[in-house]
Design a protein around this motif. Structure first.
Motif, mmCIF file in Angstrom:
data_model
loop_
_atom_site.group_PDB
_atom_site.id
_atom_site.type_symbol
_atom_site.label_atom_id
_atom_site.label_comp_id
_atom_site.label_asym_id
_atom_site.label_seq_id
_atom_site.Cartn_x
_atom_site.Cartn_y
_atom_site.Cartn_z
ATOM 1 N N MET A 1 -13.248 -14.638 -14.386
ATOM 2 C CA MET A 1 -12.061 -14.895 -13.587
ATOM 3 C C MET A 1 -12.213 -14.301 -12.203
ATOM 4 S SD MET A 1 -8.084 -13.760 -14.283
ATOM 5 C CE MET A 1 -8.265 -12.148 -13.534
ATOM 6 N N ALA A 2 -11.745 -15.011 -11.181
ATOM 7 C CA ALA A 2 -11.735 -14.472 -9.824
ATOM 8 C C ALA A 2 -10.775 -13.292 -9.754
ATOM 9 C CB ALA A 2 -11.340 -15.559 -8.833
ATOM 10 N N ALA A 3 -10.922 -12.493 -8.715
ATOM 11 C CA ALA A 3 -10.057 -11.332 -8.518
ATOM 12 C C ALA A 3 -9.484 -11.377 -7.108
ATOM 13 C CB ALA A 3 -10.831 -10.038 -8.741
ATOM 14 N N ALA A 4 -8.542 -10.504 -6.840
ATOM 15 C CA ALA A 4 -7.917 -10.403 -5.523
ATOM 16 C C ALA A 4 -8.005 -8.967 -5.033
ATOM 17 C CB ALA A 4 -6.459 -10.849 -5.592
ATOM 18 N N SER A 5 -7.991 -8.826 -3.720
ATOM 19 C CA SER A 5 -7.977 -7.500 -3.110
ATOM 20 C C SER A 5 -7.460 -7.646 -1.682
ATOM 21 C CB SER A 5 -9.380 -6.869 -3.118
ATOM 22 O OG SER A 5 -9.316 -5.502 -2.742
ATOM 23 N N GLY A 6 -7.453 -6.553 -0.954
ATOM 24 C CA GLY A 6 -7.098 -6.557 0.457
ATOM 25 C C GLY A 6 -8.234 -5.973 1.261
ATOM 26 N N VAL A 26 -1.164 -0.767 -5.543
ATOM 27 C CA VAL A 26 -1.333 -0.420 -6.959
ATOM 28 C C VAL A 26 -0.517 -1.363 -7.834
ATOM 29 C CG1 VAL A 26 -0.964 1.382 -8.680
ATOM 30 C CG2 VAL A 26 -1.910 1.974 -6.451
ATOM 31 N N GLY A 27 0.678 -1.702 -7.385
ATOM 32 C CA GLY A 27 1.529 -2.564 -8.185
ATOM 33 C C GLY A 27 1.012 -3.985 -8.306
ATOM 34 N N TYR A 36 -7.116 -0.668 -3.754
ATOM 35 C CA TYR A 36 -7.898 0.030 -2.733
ATOM 36 C C TYR A 36 -7.059 1.120 -2.073
ATOM 37 C CZ TYR A 36 -5.315 -3.409 0.059
ATOM 38 O OH TYR A 36 -4.327 -4.195 0.613
ATOM 39 N N LEU A 37 -7.753 1.988 -1.361
ATOM 40 C CA LEU A 37 -7.092 3.030 -0.585
ATOM 41 C C LEU A 37 -6.539 2.391 0.679
ATOM 42 C CD1 LEU A 37 -6.576 6.143 -0.217
ATOM 43 C CD2 LEU A 37 -8.677 6.157 1.142
ATOM 44 N N LEU A 94 -3.364 8.645 -3.663
ATOM 45 C CA LEU A 94 -4.057 7.641 -4.468
ATOM 46 C C LEU A 94 -4.345 8.182 -5.856
ATOM 47 C CD1 LEU A 94 -5.529 4.829 -4.492
ATOM 48 C CD2 LEU A 94 -7.616 6.114 -3.929
ATOM 49 N N GLU A 95 -4.799 9.423 -5.934
ATOM 50 C CA GLU A 95 -5.092 10.040 -7.234
ATOM 51 C C GLU A 95 -3.854 10.068 -8.115
ATOM 52 O OE1 GLU A 95 -6.741 14.328 -8.989
ATOM 53 O OE2 GLU A 95 -6.516 14.026 -6.827
#
Length: 331
Positions: A1-6, A26-27, A36-37, A94-95
């Motif tokens: 499956m493809a994924a998404a990010s920024g 995160v949501g 991502y950070l 982030l942690e």
């Protein structure tokens, strides 16, 4: 499956904006995608792409001048310490937000050639104009990235760390299009073997630290062959401006098991697109390359073309949501 990010950046000018950006990332992306950070450069020069890099690289001192960031002959300056403190605070958040998370987790860092074209030498003009200074900068960045990855792995132990190296200025560096300080001339072009060597140093440090190296460039003439040859396992591009000459190399990257990030949404604009529109774009692209989406889908990453700092906060969230929904519905 493809994924998404920024790509990294989000709108806003204060710490509340950063908290909101992290909540959105995160949501929207934690379930099978690539969170991502976030970066919120509107908080000031310590939070920009270059400021973040001064917080990461090792041993080289830097300070802020009216023209921007400048290397110093001494130790760490107050502005560099502020950049490091801000990055540490963002990593703390982030942690906390990713407790128990397992999966790919991305951080971004400005690449050696974009830094060389941006950062000033102690006596003026860009690092790009000094062979020794640009070698030192690449080496300091490589050393610092290793420590940065180790810190992230300590904070989020089950994460599969990805480091995205941002190189928007690389095509200009290769084409002798970076202006000198006077603006009346251009820096000499950097030959591909030297450009590759600096990238190899940085991308190799990422790999040695146990992370996966990706490179992002939203220019038209992305040198995909050079990036992959230097060790990039992922290449992220702007689909709206990408020159067709890069298509075949991106296809080979997918066939070889690498990641190709398709920037399918402009970084600025009005409103978020419909997921169906993004699916159509991706399917047209894979058809043009002669690829079966079902066979290469796991290597596809849907992203905005560049950062989201130029969009209102609610639109930034909508863009990530559209990328996530389109990635989930691809064949």
């Amino acid at each position: 499956m493809a994924a998404a990010s920024g790509i990294g950046s989000h709108p806003g000018e204060d710490e509340r904006a950063y908290a909101e950006a992290l909540r959105v990332v995160v949501g929207e992306l934690s379930d099978g995608h690539v969170p991502y950070l976030p970066e919120v450069p509107g908080r000031g020069p310590h939070a920009t792409m270059t400021g973040r890099a001064t917080a990461v690289w090792a041993e080289l001192g830097a300070d802020l001048q009216p023209v921007g960031w400048r290397l110093t002959g001494g130790g760490t300056g107050v502005d560099q310490r502020r950049a490091r403190s801000l990055l540490g605070q963002d990593l703390d958040r982030l942690e906390e937000a990713t407790q128990g998370y397992a999966g790919r987790l991305k951080v971004q860092v400005c690449g050696p050639w974009t830094l060389a074209a941006t950062v000033e030498r102690p006596r003026g003009d860009r690092v790009l104009g000094d062979h020794g200074a640009r070698r030192d900068l690449a080496a300091a960045l490589a050393e610092g990235i290793g420590a940065h990855v180790a810190d992230l792995r300590r904070r989020v132990p089950a994460a599969e760390v990805v480091v995205q190296v941002d190189e928007p200025a690389l095509p200009a560096v290769l084409a002798a299009q970076v202006p000198t300080a006077s603006g009346f001339s251009r820096h000499r072009r950097v030959d591909p073997p030297e450009a590759s060597a600096a990238l190899e140093l940085v991308l190799g440090a990422i790999t040695a630290a146990g992370a996966e190296p990706w490179v992002h460039s939203c220019a038209a003439d992305v040198p995909v062959d050079l990036l992959v040859g230097a060790g990039a396992r992922g290449v992220l591009v702007d689909l709206d401006v990408l020159a067709p000459t890069a298509y075949d190399r991106l296809a080979r990257t997918l066939e070889d098991g690498g990641t190709v990030g398709l920037g399918v949404v402009p970084g600025v604009g009005s409103g978020a697109p419909q997921p169906g529109q993004l699916i159509e774009r991706v399917l047209r692209f894979t058809e043009m390359l002669g690829l079966d989406p079902e066979e290469v889908g796991s290597g596809l990453l849907l992203t905005p073309a560049c950062g989201l700092a130029g969009r209102p906060g609610e639109e930034a969230a909508g863009v990530l949501r559209a990328c996530r929904e389109a990635a989930a519905d691809l064949p």
